[in-house]
Scaffold this active site. Sequence first.
Site, PDB file in Angstrom:
ATOM      1  N   THR A 114      -1.341  -1.509   8.039  1.00 47.78           N
ATOM      2  CA  THR A 114      -1.567  -2.905   8.356  1.00 47.78           C
ATOM      3  C   THR A 114      -0.348  -3.723   8.011  1.00 47.78           C
ATOM      4  O   THR A 114       0.222  -3.559   6.953  1.00 47.78           O
ATOM      5  CB  THR A 114      -2.726  -3.438   7.498  1.00 47.78           C
ATOM      6  OG1 THR A 114      -3.896  -2.761   7.862  1.00 47.78           O
ATOM      7  CG2 THR A 114      -2.903  -4.936   7.702  1.00 47.78           C
ATOM      8  N   THR A 164       0.871  -1.190   0.000  1.00 46.73           N
ATOM      9  CA  THR A 164       0.000   0.000   0.000  1.00 46.73           C
ATOM     10  C   THR A 164       0.902   1.232   0.000  1.00 46.73           C
ATOM     11  O   THR A 164       1.296   1.702  -1.061  1.00 46.73           O
ATOM     12  CB  THR A 164      -0.964   0.012   1.205  1.00 46.73           C
ATOM     13  OG1 THR A 164      -0.234  -0.166   2.405  1.00 46.73           O
ATOM     14  CG2 THR A 164      -2.010  -1.068   1.068  1.00 46.73           C
ATOM     15  N   ASN A 189       0.276  10.971   6.260  1.00 46.52           N
ATOM     16  CA  ASN A 189      -0.877  10.535   7.028  1.00 46.52           C
ATOM     17  C   ASN A 189      -1.966  11.583   7.173  1.00 46.52           C
ATOM     18  O   ASN A 189      -3.023  11.307   7.723  1.00 46.52           O
ATOM     19  CB  ASN A 189      -0.425  10.031   8.391  1.00 46.52           C
ATOM     20  CG  ASN A 189       0.243   8.685   8.243  1.00 46.52           C
ATOM     21  OD1 ASN A 189      -0.361   7.742   7.765  1.00 46.52           O
ATOM     22  ND2 ASN A 189       1.510   8.615   8.609  1.00 46.52           N
ATOM     23  N   GLU A 237       6.454   4.636   7.032  1.00 44.53           N
ATOM     24  CA  GLU A 237       5.953   5.902   6.499  1.00 44.53           C
ATOM     25  C   GLU A 237       6.746   7.092   7.036  1.00 44.53           C
ATOM     26  O   GLU A 237       6.817   7.318   8.230  1.00 44.53           O
ATOM     27  CB  GLU A 237       4.485   6.066   6.877  1.00 44.53           C
ATOM     28  CG  GLU A 237       3.616   5.028   6.166  1.00 44.53           C
ATOM     29  CD  GLU A 237       2.157   5.105   6.567  1.00 44.53           C
ATOM     30  OE1 GLU A 237       1.863   5.761   7.560  1.00 44.53           O
ATOM     31  OE2 GLU A 237       1.341   4.498   5.860  1.00 44.53           O
ATOM     32  N   LYS A 280       4.190  -6.836   4.123  1.00 46.60           N
ATOM     33  CA  LYS A 280       3.957  -5.439   3.781  1.00 46.60           C
ATOM     34  C   LYS A 280       3.584  -4.714   5.072  1.00 46.60           C
ATOM     35  O   LYS A 280       3.055  -5.335   6.012  1.00 46.60           O
ATOM     36  CB  LYS A 280       2.868  -5.276   2.732  1.00 46.60           C
ATOM     37  CG  LYS A 280       1.460  -5.677   3.105  1.00 46.60           C
ATOM     38  CD  LYS A 280       0.643  -4.721   3.933  1.00 46.60           C
ATOM     39  CE  LYS A 280       0.608  -3.337   3.297  1.00 46.60           C
ATOM     40  NZ  LYS A 280      -0.228  -2.443   4.195  1.00 46.60           N
TER      41      LYS A 280
END
Lengths: 395, 395
Positions: free
Chosen positions: B191, B157, B390, B271, B180
């Site tokens: 996730t 993702t 985010n 991230e 992932k």
Amino acid sequence: MVRTQGVTAPAGFRATGIAAGIKASGATDLALVFNEGPDYAAAGVFTRNKVQAAPVLWSQQVLTTGRLRAVILNSGGANACTGPGGFQDTHATAEAVAAALSDWGTETGAIEVAVCSTGLIGDRLPMNKVLAGVSEIVHELAGGLTGGEEAARAIMTTDTVPKQVALHHPDKWTVGGMAKGAGMLAPSLATMLCVITTDAVAAPEALDRALRHAAARTFDRLDVDGASSTNDTVLLLSSGASEITPTQDELDAALLAVCDDLCAQMQADAEGVTKRVAVTVTGAATEDEAVVAARVIARDSLVKTALFGSDPNWGRVLAAVGMAPVALNADRITVAFNGFPVCVDSVGTPGAREVDLSGEDIVVTVDLAVGAATATIRTTDLSHGYVEENSAYSS
Amino acid sequence: MVRTQGVTAPAGFRATGIAAGIKASGATDLALVFNEGPDYAAAGVFTRNKVQAAPVLWSQQVLTTGRLRAVILNSGGANACTGPGGFQDTHATAEAVAAALSDWGTETGAIEVAVCSTGLIGDRLPMNKVLAGVSEIVHELAGGLTGGEEAARAIMTTDTVPKQVALHHPDKWTVGGMAKGAGMLAPSLATMLCVITTDAVAAPEALDRALRHAAARTFDRLDVDGASSTNDTVLLLSSGASEITPTQDELDAALLAVCDDLCAQMQADAEGVTKRVAVTVTGAATEDEAVVAARVIARDSLVKTALFGSDPNWGRVLAAVGMAPVALNADRITVAFNGFPVCVDSVGTPGAREVDLSGEDIVVTVDLAVGAATATIRTTDLSHGYVEENSAYSS
């Protein structure tokens, strides 16, 4: 309530703030709050952090007497993690305040002087500047100054505005307060310091009860970044100068109102804030569980970044609350943003992704569907400003 | 260990990934891992979140049999908070996979098919695309494909690189894996999905023990943003195709090594990461308390922003650890950055403010001075990139 007065709004208090040279910037950095009596009752609540700054260790000891003549506060250095030498610095500061007040004709012992410090953790204070500042500030106060606002300014660190409030009770007694920081039992760097004064007649036990009652419902429910400072301190002093003795309920209510207002001011001025966020949990099994669940949501970085982006990403709220160690009905959770239900029975509603969160105030309401208890935590978004401010503080 | 192979490194497994049109971008979004046998033993660990996505509910049920033929995974939608309809979608997907595999000659029941989903919480999946994709992907697999890397790519993702690893044991058995996400029992949005395969002969109980042992020491100790997804899933499948039966210790060690490497890959690709941070707590009373203390430090926004700014602000580490619900000696804490002691006996050392943290890897070591237990949590800094990514995910 008015925000133009602070600790000097009640009768029997003097205060001021000066630039003692502790801050390199030359801004004011030393404040004194002095109780002229006739009473000297006092109470305090302190950080729950196991790592406690020297002034917290000192002031907790002092407060065991239930009595305070004065509070000396400095910004520009937390005097935390400074070892026995740092504690001696705090002690010497209290001694110097007591000696200067005694010289001025008010016989005072160091044990009647609380000390508060805020700023970077880990550095010793420049004691020559602090002690010279103590002489100067007591001298100014003796001149008759009642500068609540100067005191409120002198304790600012990353605050952009001074925070003060006064509540004048119809029965002719007053509660005033000043604060700096971004949360009690919540901010790590942004130490919260707060001094509240009243001219009501009240025993230390009554003050203690009113202060703990109010702090638990206000400062304890402001959570900007989830951590808790080494220096957090809230002090309440009463002079009794009004000669009015309120009931405990009246005192509790006045303290709650004053603390709540100072809380709102700290939330609005929190580091990097672009949104003021209230997270209300309803339908919890107990009020404690409502607080825990609201705090878990309020601390969630992904919820906070979504709100910064005005993104009604309610799935992150569910993912966050699902990790809270509380009872909830995972199939019956309701979430609303600004009153619009975005998730009902744990499933999204039509239009949920289009809710407008572009304003500065966001109310998040989450129903856990297991009981009737409720609680609200105040928080802020997680913004670029927060990252910027906190990635370059000590350097 | 090599990172160029993944779930198809062990004998007896096929896999691939395709673009089924679930993602608007047109990127690959559907992966299938198929166990050709002769054994079909399997184990799994799942998110501890009370709010669990439909595929988690399904796969937990399936795993009670200790047996799996296939795992179907999609990105582009988490199928979480989608109600009974969402669960029916997961069930229908498993049924479709089983039917397609049966058509191809491998008699399979839906109860032998685990389902994993990742993406935005709250939206139903486009089932026409998912079901058409299932037909296509089984057809491709039947053609003899062994595309571990394609599968690893299809589950991405916000990941920027696929994550896979293979460990070839000298005794001629192999463990391979793909993953992932940005953390297990730690990332809210990102996730974590992970499928590990082995051609070792191992009973479901042996797989379960090895997987829980490894997950507790690896994925459970990766904490990027402190929350936990509704969808986190780690599955382990064995084909027995090597005909070698390793000892439990050998299996445990191989799983630990594979999970640890996938963890390091997720940490490096988290991230907004600009720093890879390892927080090691030593001198704790128990290993559990070392984990708790390290996690509190690793989650502290002020520690994380300081590290983003390469700022050796050790006072924030002390303020953070002081709030951990663990035994510590508040006067004897030691902190080191990259091996340089910046705080000894809870007081700063000369030169502490000049430690160079400009590199991409930062090791924070904190000694609590009460015992001999130790643990490490992997985390990342809190950067502008994290906030950016985010604050604009779902919109």
